[in-house]
Design a protein around this motif. Structure first.
Motif, PDB file in Angstrom:
ATOM      1  N   ILE A 197       2.210   5.337  -5.732  1.00 23.40           N
ATOM      2  CA  ILE A 197       1.768   3.974  -6.022  1.00 23.40           C
ATOM      3  C   ILE A 197       2.710   3.018  -5.297  1.00 23.40           C
ATOM      4  N   GLY A 198       2.158   2.109  -4.503  1.00 25.74           N
ATOM      5  CA  GLY A 198       2.959   1.164  -3.726  1.00 25.74           C
ATOM      6  C   GLY A 198       3.563   0.062  -4.569  1.00 25.74           C
ATOM      7  N   ASN A 199       4.123  -0.948  -3.924  1.00 24.85           N
ATOM      8  CA  ASN A 199       4.740  -2.097  -4.584  1.00 24.85           C
ATOM      9  C   ASN A 199       3.679  -3.119  -4.989  1.00 24.85           C
ATOM     10  N   GLY A 238      -1.855   1.622  -1.655  1.00 23.03           N
ATOM     11  CA  GLY A 238      -1.052   0.716  -0.847  1.00 23.03           C
ATOM     12  C   GLY A 238      -0.480  -0.450  -1.640  1.00 23.03           C
ATOM     13  N   ASP A 239       0.460  -1.152  -1.025  1.00 21.72           N
ATOM     14  CA  ASP A 239       1.098  -2.313  -1.650  1.00 21.72           C
ATOM     15  C   ASP A 239       0.062  -3.396  -1.948  1.00 21.72           C
ATOM     16  N   PRO A 257      -6.027   1.408   1.004  1.00 20.99           N
ATOM     17  CA  PRO A 257      -5.154   0.648   1.905  1.00 20.99           C
ATOM     18  C   PRO A 257      -4.524  -0.558   1.209  1.00 20.99           C
ATOM     19  N   PRO A 258      -3.395  -1.054   1.714  1.00 17.61           N
ATOM     20  CA  PRO A 258      -2.732  -2.225   1.124  1.00 17.61           C
ATOM     21  C   PRO A 258      -3.688  -3.417   1.005  1.00 17.61           C
TER      22      PRO A 258
END
Length: 186
Positions: free
Chosen positions: A133-135, A152-153, A168-169
């Motif tokens: 898990i991104g930011n 993605g973030d 995707p972010p």
């Protein structure tokens, strides 16, 4: 080249803050609510990691007993399962409690996780295949995130969404829109 340490054999708490400063930040993230179940789950996670920096196993044993006891109490009373082997970033907020299995590989900074969220493996053929898990990700209530995938973030995972592929972010993911089917009386 030195071998990679086994998962769970090192302290993976963010190294930019001391243990005390990290707990203080987590407490603030959970709105300084001493009774926040999310705070206690994150606190125990941090304790589980902190104890791994103790060099001698004999010194680590009392902290391991404390960690395991506290982990089971949190699972029973709060409905949150968060093992110390999840690499957890800073300011992660478990906003609500209940029905939460948080079995990701990594969770970035500034992530919000809501109730009834499940993260983990997709199938028994790949027991290490857990999500990353991104930011700044916002995870809605009832979301299921499974498999060796990356979120993605800055993503938003809507409530009751099942995610099993990379996102995707800066994406927003919601389940299909409910369709109302009218019924006629004959």
């Amino acid at each position: 080249m030195s071998p990679t340490p086994a998962k769970g054999s090192t302290n993976t708490n963010p190294s930019s803050l001391s243990f005390y400063a990290l707990i203080k930040e987590d407490f603030k993230t959970h709105e300084c609510d001493f009774f926040s179940q999310g705070f206690w789950a994150v606190f125990n996670h941090r304790l589980g990691n902190w104890r791994m920096k103790l060099k001698y196993k004999i010194i680590r044993i009392p902290f391991t007993v404390l960690y395991n006891t506290h982990k089971k109490l949190i699972q029973i009373t709060c409905g949150i399962k968060l093992d110390y082997t999840v690499k957890l970033g800073r300011r992660v907020k478990i906003e609500h409690f209940g029905g939460m299995i948080i079995g990701a590989n990594t969770i970035g900074d500034d992530v919000i996780i809501r109730q009834n969220t499940t993260m983990g493996i997709k199938n028994l053929n790949n027991l290490e295949g857990k999500p990353h898990i991104g930011n700044s990700v916002s995870i809605g209530a009832g979301a299921v995130i499974v498999g060796d995938i990356t979120i993605g973030d800055h993503c938003v995972i809507g409530p009751n969404t099942v995610v099993y592929q990379d996102i995707p972010p800066y994406s927003t993911v919601y389940p299909a829109i409910p369709t109302i089917i009218t019924r006629t009386n004959n």
